[in-house]
Design an enzyme around this catalytic site. Structure first.
Site, mmCIF file in Angstrom:
data_model
loop_
_atom_site.group_PDB
_atom_site.id
_atom_site.type_symbol
_atom_site.label_atom_id
_atom_site.label_comp_id
_atom_site.label_asym_id
_atom_site.label_seq_id
_atom_site.Cartn_x
_atom_site.Cartn_y
_atom_site.Cartn_z
ATOM 1 N N HIS A 1 21.808 7.612 27.253
ATOM 2 C CA HIS A 1 20.860 8.095 28.258
ATOM 3 C C HIS A 1 20.301 6.945 29.089
ATOM 4 O O HIS A 1 19.534 6.123 28.607
ATOM 5 C CB HIS A 1 19.723 8.859 27.551
ATOM 6 N N GLU B 1 19.008 4.633 26.135
ATOM 7 C CA GLU B 1 18.834 5.207 24.800
ATOM 8 C C GLU B 1 20.215 5.612 24.287
ATOM 9 O O GLU B 1 20.949 6.318 24.980
ATOM 10 C CB GLU B 1 17.922 6.446 24.869
ATOM 11 N N ASN C 1 11.255 10.211 27.393
ATOM 12 C CA ASN C 1 10.865 11.494 27.997
ATOM 13 C C ASN C 1 9.996 12.298 27.038
ATOM 14 O O ASN C 1 9.074 12.997 27.442
ATOM 15 C CB ASN C 1 12.101 12.310 28.389
HETATM 16 P P1 NAI Z 1 23.786 15.064 40.379
HETATM 17 O O1 NAI Z 1 23.642 16.494 40.734
HETATM 18 O O2 NAI Z 1 23.382 14.023 41.387
HETATM 19 O O3 NAI Z 1 25.300 14.771 39.978
HETATM 20 C C1 NAI Z 1 26.052 15.615 39.157
HETATM 21 C C2 NAI Z 1 27.498 15.616 39.643
HETATM 22 O O4 NAI Z 1 28.313 16.300 38.708
HETATM 23 C C3 NAI Z 1 27.686 16.299 41.005
HETATM 24 O O5 NAI Z 1 28.222 15.369 41.907
HETATM 25 C C4 NAI Z 1 28.683 17.425 40.691
HETATM 26 O O6 NAI Z 1 29.623 17.646 41.734
HETATM 27 C C5 NAI Z 1 29.354 16.884 39.451
HETATM 28 N N1 NAI Z 1 30.013 17.886 38.623
HETATM 29 C C6 NAI Z 1 29.606 19.149 38.335
HETATM 30 N N2 NAI Z 1 30.487 19.750 37.520
HETATM 31 C C7 NAI Z 1 31.463 18.838 37.265
HETATM 32 C C8 NAI Z 1 32.642 18.867 36.479
HETATM 33 N N3 NAI Z 1 32.992 19.955 35.784
HETATM 34 N N4 NAI Z 1 33.430 17.773 36.460
HETATM 35 C C9 NAI Z 1 33.095 16.672 37.166
HETATM 36 N N5 NAI Z 1 31.976 16.594 37.939
HETATM 37 C C10 NAI Z 1 31.169 17.666 37.972
HETATM 38 O O7 NAI Z 1 22.989 14.872 39.012
HETATM 39 P P2 NAI Z 1 22.378 13.528 38.361
HETATM 40 O O8 NAI Z 1 20.945 13.416 38.720
HETATM 41 O O9 NAI Z 1 23.302 12.394 38.606
HETATM 42 O O10 NAI Z 1 22.416 13.920 36.814
HETATM 43 C C11 NAI Z 1 23.595 13.869 36.057
HETATM 44 C C12 NAI Z 1 23.241 13.900 34.586
HETATM 45 O O11 NAI Z 1 22.420 12.773 34.280
HETATM 46 C C13 NAI Z 1 22.441 15.112 34.138
HETATM 47 O O12 NAI Z 1 22.829 15.464 32.834
HETATM 48 C C14 NAI Z 1 21.005 14.623 34.158
HETATM 49 O O13 NAI Z 1 20.174 15.349 33.298
HETATM 50 C C15 NAI Z 1 21.211 13.194 33.674
HETATM 51 N N6 NAI Z 1 20.145 12.269 34.046
HETATM 52 C C16 NAI Z 1 19.574 12.302 35.276
HETATM 53 C C17 NAI Z 1 18.553 11.415 35.608
HETATM 54 C C18 NAI Z 1 17.938 11.449 36.975
HETATM 55 O O14 NAI Z 1 16.896 10.791 37.163
HETATM 56 N N7 NAI Z 1 18.501 12.139 37.935
HETATM 57 C C19 NAI Z 1 18.070 10.402 34.650
HETATM 58 C C20 NAI Z 1 18.812 10.410 33.385
HETATM 59 C C21 NAI Z 1 19.774 11.326 33.109
#
Ligand code: NAI
Length: 390
Positions: A142, A154, A198
């Protein structure tokens, strides 16, 4: 421990592209995957911009952007992309079914020795691992946003994760550069909601939701709540909630309400704002009007409602719960992780001296709000945590 050369990063959004950039800078070969080609291309161009900026400031260890980028390939097909992967970092959207599908595909198509890590902020690693036939090699990894600036990672044990998979991830994490100093890797021994940082911050939201609703009832302006925090917090709680997004806050509250206690449910004010589409900075309106940029907040008059010391007391209580549950081995890790992940001190430094006073404050708060989750746990009440530094 297997030697790791090839990383596959699945999801090229906000987190995925930035994790890819630091992995490339650490000399790993990276294949970056997204189902959406536009997002994938945008991710690559953000990586290139980021590298060029660092190169211009001599922060690429003497490498050129071209050299670093030569280790990057892209794909829209996870099954093909993981064929030679030693280690996968999944950063797709926060949806359990989609994550499970991605892990299943990775399991069926990557080498048997490949370790599969999820960057999920909330989901159970144990549950995600059930989609594979290698739960011993499924772990949590994480990162904090943005990974290139936030020192904390993490590393989380699912119920069946092996020590070897965890140790390999720790080694990779330590190799990933961070512009704000040395990486801090926190081992999370149990797969519990919110992991460490968190989790200890989450119940402060119970208190804040109660304050928002009190302020609304009494007709107290939001400025005065933020004024209560002036000099202690760089942004007051209302401005900060707008800044990070009220919709995200609701989402997190629902999750903790389901997994920890119904007391986490979002209050009336936040629910109403989000139902009206007022999600904060990104929509132009939340507690404040953001349509012309950062709001100017008059902090000359305090409401006397929000007490930042209580927020720290709540964090201490939650930190003690993490110790009780065996999520971490000692409180030093909690404080260090909070500093590395949030840039603010954890609660134990001040809590060591103040826990008796803070216990009284939280008992009063639980009585006043009716939120039993805020009542001090045994380890805080008795000061038993003092013996659990490491
Ligand atoms: P985001 O929405 O910016 O990116 C997610 C991406 O995954 C999108 O580009 C989407 O097209 C892609 N995607 C969806 N289904 C897919 C699949 N089957 N195969 C390949 N790509 C696929 O989201 P973000 O913010 O980058 O978050 C990603 C993960 O990281 C989540 O699990 C989130 O909880 C976690 N996270 C986010 C943080 C934040 O501050 N935004 C901090 C720490 C963890």
């Amino acid at each position: 421990m297997i030697e790791i050369k090839n990383l596959a990063i699945i999801g090229a959004g906000l987190m995925g592209h930035n994790i890819a950039q630091i992995s490339l800078m650490a000399c790993y070969n990276v294949v970056l995957v997204d189902v959406n080609e536009k997002i994938l291309n945008k991710g690559v161009s953000l990586i290139e911009q980021g590298l060029k900026k660092l190169e211009s400031k001599n922060q690429l260890n003497g490498n050129s952007t071209g050299e670093v980028l030569s280790r990057l390939t892209t794909s829209t097909n996870t099954a093909v992309a993981v064929k030679e992967a030693d280690f996968v970092i999944e950063a797709v959207i926060e949806d359990l079914d989609i994550k499970k599908q991605v892990f299943k595909t990775c399991d069926e198509n990557s080498p048997a020795s490949c370790i599969l890590a999820s960057n999920t902020s909330t989901m159970s690693i144990t549950e995600i691992a059930k989609a594979t036939n290698r739960p011993d090699k499924v772990i949590g990894m994480h990162f904090f946003n943005p990974p290139i600036l936030m020192r904390l990672i993490e590393i989380i044990y699912g119920e069946k994760s092996s020590d070897e998979a965890i140790d390999t991830a720790i080694k990779i994490g330590e190799n990933l550069p961070c512009l704000r100093g040395k990486r801090y890797i926190a081992k999370v021994l149990k797969d519990r909601p919110g992991f460490i940082v968190n989790r200890i911050n989450a119940p402060v939201g119970i208190y804040l939701n109660w304050i928002y609703d009190q302020a609304a009832e009494k007709g107290i302006p939001w400025e005065q709540i933020d004024a209560d925090a002036a000099g202690v917090m760089p942004m007051g709680p209302c401005e900060l909630a707008d800044y990070t997004g009220l919709d995200l806050a609701i989402h997190a509250r629902e999750y903790y309400a389901k997994t920890l206690s119904p007391d986490f449910k979002a209050g009336k004010v936040i629910t109403k704002l989000v139902n009206e589409g007022k999600t904060g900075r990104k929509s132009g309106q939340g507690f404040y009007d953001w349509s012309k940029g950062r709001p100017k907040i008059d902090k000359s008059k305090k409401a006397g409602l929000f007490n930042p010391e209580i927020a720290l007391a709540i964090m201490l209580n939650e930190g003690c719960r993490l110790l009780e549950e065996g999520v971490v081995s000692g409180y030093k890790i909690i404080d260090e992780a909070n500093l590395a992940g949030m840039n603010t001190p954890g609660p134990f430094g001040a809590g060591k001296k103040n826990y008796e006073k803070w216990t009284k404050m939280l008992d009063e708060l639980a009585d006043k709000t009716g939120k039993e989750y805020l009542r001090p746990c045994e380890l805080m009440r008795t000061g038993g945590f003092l013996k659990m530094k490491k």
